[in-house]
Design a protein around this motif. Structure first.
Motif, PDB file in Angstrom:
ATOM      1  N   VAL A  72     -18.662 -15.858  44.652  1.00  7.74           N
ATOM      2  CA  VAL A  72     -19.900 -16.628  44.645  1.00  7.74           C
ATOM      3  C   VAL A  72     -20.951 -15.877  43.847  1.00  7.74           C
ATOM      4  N   VAL A  73     -21.564 -16.551  42.883  1.00 10.01           N
ATOM      5  CA  VAL A  73     -22.690 -16.004  42.135  1.00 10.01           C
ATOM      6  C   VAL A  73     -23.898 -16.883  42.445  1.00 10.01           C
ATOM      7  N   ALA A  74     -24.938 -16.289  43.007  1.00 14.79           N
ATOM      8  CA  ALA A  74     -26.128 -17.032  43.421  1.00 14.79           C
ATOM      9  C   ALA A  74     -27.334 -16.596  42.601  1.00 14.79           C
ATOM     10  N   CYS A  75     -28.197 -17.555  42.281  1.00 12.98           N
ATOM     11  CA  CYS A  75     -29.414 -17.281  41.503  1.00 12.98           C
ATOM     12  C   CYS A  75     -30.604 -17.902  42.228  1.00 12.98           C
ATOM     13  N   ASP A  76     -31.615 -17.091  42.489  1.00 12.60           N
ATOM     14  CA  ASP A  76     -32.819 -17.609  43.130  1.00 12.60           C
ATOM     15  C   ASP A  76     -34.015 -16.770  42.687  1.00 12.60           C
ATOM     16  N   ILE A  77     -35.183 -17.387  42.720  1.00 10.45           N
ATOM     17  CA  ILE A  77     -36.381 -16.720  42.227  1.00 10.45           C
ATOM     18  C   ILE A  77     -37.208 -16.073  43.334  1.00 10.45           C
ATOM     19  N   CYS A  78     -36.921 -16.445  44.576  1.00  8.35           N
ATOM     20  CA  CYS A  78     -37.759 -16.010  45.697  1.00  8.35           C
ATOM     21  C   CYS A  78     -37.157 -14.807  46.417  1.00  8.35           C
ATOM     22  N   ASP A  79     -37.866 -13.697  46.399  1.00  5.98           N
ATOM     23  CA  ASP A  79     -37.383 -12.481  47.040  1.00  5.98           C
ATOM     24  C   ASP A  79     -37.221 -12.677  48.548  1.00  5.98           C
ATOM     25  N   GLU A  80     -38.157 -13.368  49.162  1.00  9.20           N
ATOM     26  CA  GLU A  80     -38.094 -13.606  50.613  1.00  9.20           C
ATOM     27  C   GLU A  80     -36.824 -14.356  50.980  1.00  9.20           C
ATOM     28  N   PHE A  81     -36.507 -15.400  50.223  1.00  4.97           N
ATOM     29  CA  PHE A  81     -35.328 -16.202  50.512  1.00  4.97           C
ATOM     30  C   PHE A  81     -34.044 -15.425  50.272  1.00  4.97           C
ATOM     31  N   THR A  82     -34.000 -14.674  49.181  1.00  5.98           N
ATOM     32  CA  THR A  82     -32.760 -13.965  48.856  1.00  5.98           C
ATOM     33  C   THR A  82     -32.441 -12.882  49.875  1.00  5.98           C
ATOM     34  N   VAL A  83     -33.458 -12.222  50.398  1.00  9.57           N
ATOM     35  CA  VAL A  83     -33.232 -11.215  51.434  1.00  9.57           C
ATOM     36  C   VAL A  83     -32.593 -11.865  52.664  1.00  9.57           C
ATOM     37  N   HIS A 101     -28.506 -12.903  41.988  1.00  8.13           N
ATOM     38  CA  HIS A 101     -29.316 -12.597  40.816  1.00  8.13           C
ATOM     39  C   HIS A 101     -30.730 -13.095  41.102  1.00  8.13           C
ATOM     40  N   LEU A 102     -31.650 -12.154  41.275  1.00  7.25           N
ATOM     41  CA  LEU A 102     -33.034 -12.500  41.584  1.00  7.25           C
ATOM     42  C   LEU A 102     -33.820 -12.666  40.285  1.00  7.25           C
ATOM     43  N   GLY A 103     -34.393 -13.838  40.104  1.00  5.48           N
ATOM     44  CA  GLY A 103     -35.163 -14.106  38.896  1.00  5.48           C
ATOM     45  C   GLY A 103     -35.090 -15.575  38.527  1.00  5.48           C
ATOM     46  N   ARG A 104     -35.758 -15.947  37.460  1.00  7.78           N
ATOM     47  CA  ARG A 104     -35.784 -17.326  37.007  1.00  7.78           C
ATOM     48  C   ARG A 104     -34.413 -17.731  36.482  1.00  7.78           C
ATOM     49  N   GLY A 105     -33.904 -18.840  37.009  1.00  7.49           N
ATOM     50  CA  GLY A 105     -32.593 -19.301  36.582  1.00  7.49           C
ATOM     51  C   GLY A 105     -32.522 -19.562  35.095  1.00  7.49           C
ATOM     52  N   ILE A 106     -33.624 -20.003  34.527  1.00  4.60           N
ATOM     53  CA  ILE A 106     -33.669 -20.322  33.108  1.00  4.60           C
ATOM     54  C   ILE A 106     -33.473 -19.071  32.250  1.00  4.60           C
ATOM     55  N   GLU A 107     -33.648 -17.903  32.865  1.00  2.00           N
ATOM     56  CA  GLU A 107     -33.396 -16.641  32.171  1.00  2.00           C
ATOM     57  C   GLU A 107     -32.050 -16.035  32.585  1.00  2.00           C
ATOM     58  N   THR A 108     -31.684 -16.196  33.858  1.00  4.46           N
ATOM     59  CA  THR A 108     -30.428 -15.623  34.353  1.00  4.46           C
ATOM     60  C   THR A 108     -29.205 -16.269  33.726  1.00  4.46           C
ATOM     61  N   LEU A 109     -29.195 -17.597  33.629  1.00  4.19           N
ATOM     62  CA  LEU A 109     -28.000 -18.296  33.146  1.00  4.19           C
ATOM     63  C   LEU A 109     -27.640 -17.941  31.706  1.00  4.19           C
ATOM     64  N   PRO A 110     -28.589 -17.973  30.760  1.00  4.99           N
ATOM     65  CA  PRO A 110     -28.207 -17.574  29.401  1.00  4.99           C
ATOM     66  C   PRO A 110     -27.767 -16.118  29.309  1.00  4.99           C
ATOM     67  N   ARG A 111     -28.328 -15.272  30.170  1.00  4.73           N
ATOM     68  CA  ARG A 111     -27.905 -13.873  30.172  1.00  4.73           C
ATOM     69  C   ARG A 111     -26.443 -13.764  30.611  1.00  4.73           C
ATOM     70  N   LEU A 112     -26.059 -14.531  31.631  1.00  6.96           N
ATOM     71  CA  LEU A 112     -24.668 -14.521  32.079  1.00  6.96           C
ATOM     72  C   LEU A 112     -23.732 -14.996  30.970  1.00  6.96           C
ATOM     73  N   ILE A 113     -24.170 -15.998  30.226  1.00  5.09           N
ATOM     74  CA  ILE A 113     -23.369 -16.502  29.112  1.00  5.09           C
ATOM     75  C   ILE A 113     -23.207 -15.420  28.053  1.00  5.09           C
ATOM     76  N   GLU A 114     -24.288 -14.731  27.746  1.00  5.46           N
ATOM     77  CA  GLU A 114     -24.237 -13.651  26.755  1.00  5.46           C
ATOM     78  C   GLU A 114     -23.311 -12.524  27.218  1.00  5.46           C
TER      79      GLU A 114
END
Length: 205
Positions: A72-83, A101-114
């Motif tokens: 499972v690979v999860a992406c979320d922007i909220c530190d409170e929720f991810t904890v 992966h904590l951060g904006r999905g719009i940035e995380t997803l292309p990074r994973l592709i790269e």
């Protein structure tokens, strides 16, 4: 109909504890969790990615559906929720197979592709900020393998997408047009279900 659902005990506990949360509606409905588990088991999925994890209901459901060797690979922007999600992963005994992966999905997803993740996932769930749904979808088409599944949640927005109004949030008009685009997109097989707040299933051709 909840009494007719075969909901794993850990998901029931999480759902019940989430009921009092200020944004409890962000969690998958139990029938959606059951559908996710069913679909992942049916397709023999072993790699799953999601954008928007909230407190962990969907990611735990995915881990259950894939079994102990699923990833499972999860992406979320909220530190409170991810904890909190990671805490629930431990309680569910799936923390060894899940990565956040904590951060904006719009940035995380292309990074994973790269980094080489293109075409490596069996399934992707999109359940995050609605204005970026069209962008997440394009990344999903790169991340998910041919014959893989893309799931989009909240495609009805409480029915408002059927007749957008100028007083509605911008996301309503965006999803109204996005629903039409998905219907006509020949890159995928398309099915929309009146489950939860509208759940679209797309099979990548």
């Amino acid at each position: 109909m909840q009494s007719a659902l075969r909901e794993p005990d850990i998901l029931r506990q999480l759902r019940e504890e989430t009921m009092g949360h200020r944004v409890a509606k962000m969690s998958l409905a139990p029938e959606q969790g059951a559908l996710l588990i069913f679909l992942l088991r049916m397709m023999g999925a072993k790699r799953y990615i999601e954008v928007g994890s909230f407190l962990g209901y969907s990611s735990i459901a995915a881990a259950i559906g894939m079994g102990p060797d699923g990833e499972v690979v999860a992406c979320d922007i909220c530190d409170e929720f991810t904890v909190q999600a990671e805490s629930w992963w431990k309680r569910a005994g799936v923390d060894h197979q899940a990565t956040m992966h904590l951060g904006r999905g719009i940035e995380t997803l292309p990074r994973l592709i790269e980094e080489g993740a293109a075409g490596t996932f069996d399934c992707m769930l999109i359940d995050a900020d609605k204005p970026n749904y069209p962008n997440y979808y394009e990344y999903a088409l790169q991340l998910v393998r041919q014959g893989g599944l893309i799931i989009l949640d909240n495609m009805f927005l409480n029915g408002r997408v059927a007749a957008p109004h100028e007083k509605h949030p911008r996301s309503v008009a965006i999803l109204h047009e996005f629903n039409r685009q998905l219907r006509d997109d020949q890159r995928v097989e398309h099915c929309i279900l009146p489950t939860g707040d509208g759940m679209t299933l797309l099979l990548k051709r």
